[in-house]
Design an enzyme around this catalytic site. Structure first.
Site, PDB file in Angstrom:
ATOM      1  N   CYS A  41       0.836  -1.201   0.000  1.00 10.76           N
ATOM      2  CA  CYS A  41       0.000   0.000   0.000  1.00 10.76           C
ATOM      3  C   CYS A  41       0.873   1.253   0.000  1.00 10.76           C
ATOM      4  CB  CYS A  41      -0.909  -0.004   1.226  1.00 10.76           C
ATOM      5  SG  CYS A  41      -2.056   1.400   1.292  1.00 10.76           S
ATOM      6  N   ASP A  43       0.398   3.861   1.664  1.00  9.17           N
ATOM      7  CA  ASP A  43       0.326   4.514   2.976  1.00  9.17           C
ATOM      8  C   ASP A  43       1.724   4.887   3.477  1.00  9.17           C
ATOM      9  OD1 ASP A  43       0.131   4.824   5.941  1.00  9.17           O
ATOM     10  OD2 ASP A  43      -1.957   4.234   5.601  1.00  9.17           O
ATOM     11  N   ARG A  45       2.885   5.270   6.289  1.00 11.01           N
ATOM     12  CA  ARG A  45       3.332   4.600   7.520  1.00 11.01           C
ATOM     13  C   ARG A  45       3.869   3.198   7.272  1.00 11.01           C
ATOM     14  NH1 ARG A  45      -2.372   4.878  10.325  1.00 11.01           N
ATOM     15  NH2 ARG A  45      -2.845   4.201   8.183  1.00 11.01           N
ATOM     16  N   HIS A  97      -2.352  -3.865   5.146  1.00 13.64           N
ATOM     17  CA  HIS A  97      -2.098  -3.445   6.525  1.00 13.64           C
ATOM     18  C   HIS A  97      -3.396  -3.037   7.201  1.00 13.64           C
ATOM     19  CE1 HIS A  97      -2.529   1.003   5.929  1.00 13.64           C
ATOM     20  NE2 HIS A  97      -2.259   0.664   4.693  1.00 13.64           N
ATOM     21  N   CYS A 100      -6.164   0.411   7.016  1.00 13.00           N
ATOM     22  CA  CYS A 100      -5.952   0.861   5.639  1.00 13.00           C
ATOM     23  C   CYS A 100      -7.039   1.860   5.243  1.00 13.00           C
ATOM     24  CB  CYS A 100      -5.976  -0.334   4.692  1.00 13.00           C
ATOM     25  SG  CYS A 100      -5.726   0.113   2.953  1.00 13.00           S
TER      26      CYS A 100
END
Length: 208
Positions: A41, A43, A45, A97, A100
């Site tokens: 992803c 993302d 993080r 994750h 999400c």
């Protein structure tokens, strides 16, 4: 983090690498031979190299919103084919994750503009597994399960491709599904049975 800080961080990183190995960048420039393609992803993080403890050159990486593998997306299909047919990776990992945002956004009753057709693929995952998901009363647990099922379905989408079927037959390439638990930092192996899933879809999706 501003651009000035990024430049300073880069200088520090270069100095550290050269102090450890004066030929580090010369060796890095010679090419790459990763054994694994990682699809994760976007993302901010969830950084692939950090969570796997991987060094440059060890993992070929593709990231997009909600770690999707969509057959008409030329970006992911180009990455997949290059990794399998040219880099000869031995493993493909789809890593989702918990928490999400893409999965949560997909389940909102809202017009998200250009994201609509992308996130609709996650709604399709929900539709495929609606009976199971509707039985989960707590929202957070339902989202977490949808995240896991989304990873599973993206792994199956990978198995449907000719390049992967061919590589599995020729050299035993395998596909894995993981979820990164953002609360603990741990990687969870969903233990997807590659052989079983391949056998289930081959009647319809056999291309090689």
């Amino acid at each position: 983090m501003n651009f000035e800080q990024i430049a300073k961080n880069n200088e520090k990183w270069v100095a550290e690498k050269l102090s450890q190995d004066p030929n580090y960048f010369e060796n890095l420039a010679k090419g790459q031979t990763p054994e694994t393609l990682y699809i994760g992803c976007s993302d901010s993080r969830v950084t692939a190299e950090d969570l796997m403890g991987a060094n440059p050159g060890e993992v070929f990486i593709h990231r997009n919103v909600a770690n999707m593998v969509i057959s008409i997306d030329l970006n992911i299909m180009s990455v997949l084919n290059y990794a399998v047919r040219h880099l000869k990776v031995q493993n493909i990992v789809v890593c989702g994750h918990y928490e999400c945002g893409g999965v949560k956004a997909a389940m909102q009753s809202a017009d998200l503009g250009i994201l609509n057709p992308w996130l609709r693929n996650i709604r399709d995952v929900y539709r495929l597994h609606q009976d199971e998901l509707d039985e989960i009363e707590e929202n957070s647990k339902r989202y977490n399960r949808l995240i896991e099922l989304n990873v599973q379905e993206q792994c199956i989408n990978i198995i449907k491709t000719a390049a992967v079927q061919e590589a599995h037959k020729e050299r035993g390439l395998r596909v894995y599904g993981w979820v990164f638990d953002i609360h603990t930092g741990k990687l969870i192996d969903l233990k997807i049975d590659f052989g079983k899933e391949l056998e289930k879809i081959m009647k319809i999706y056999k291309l090689e």
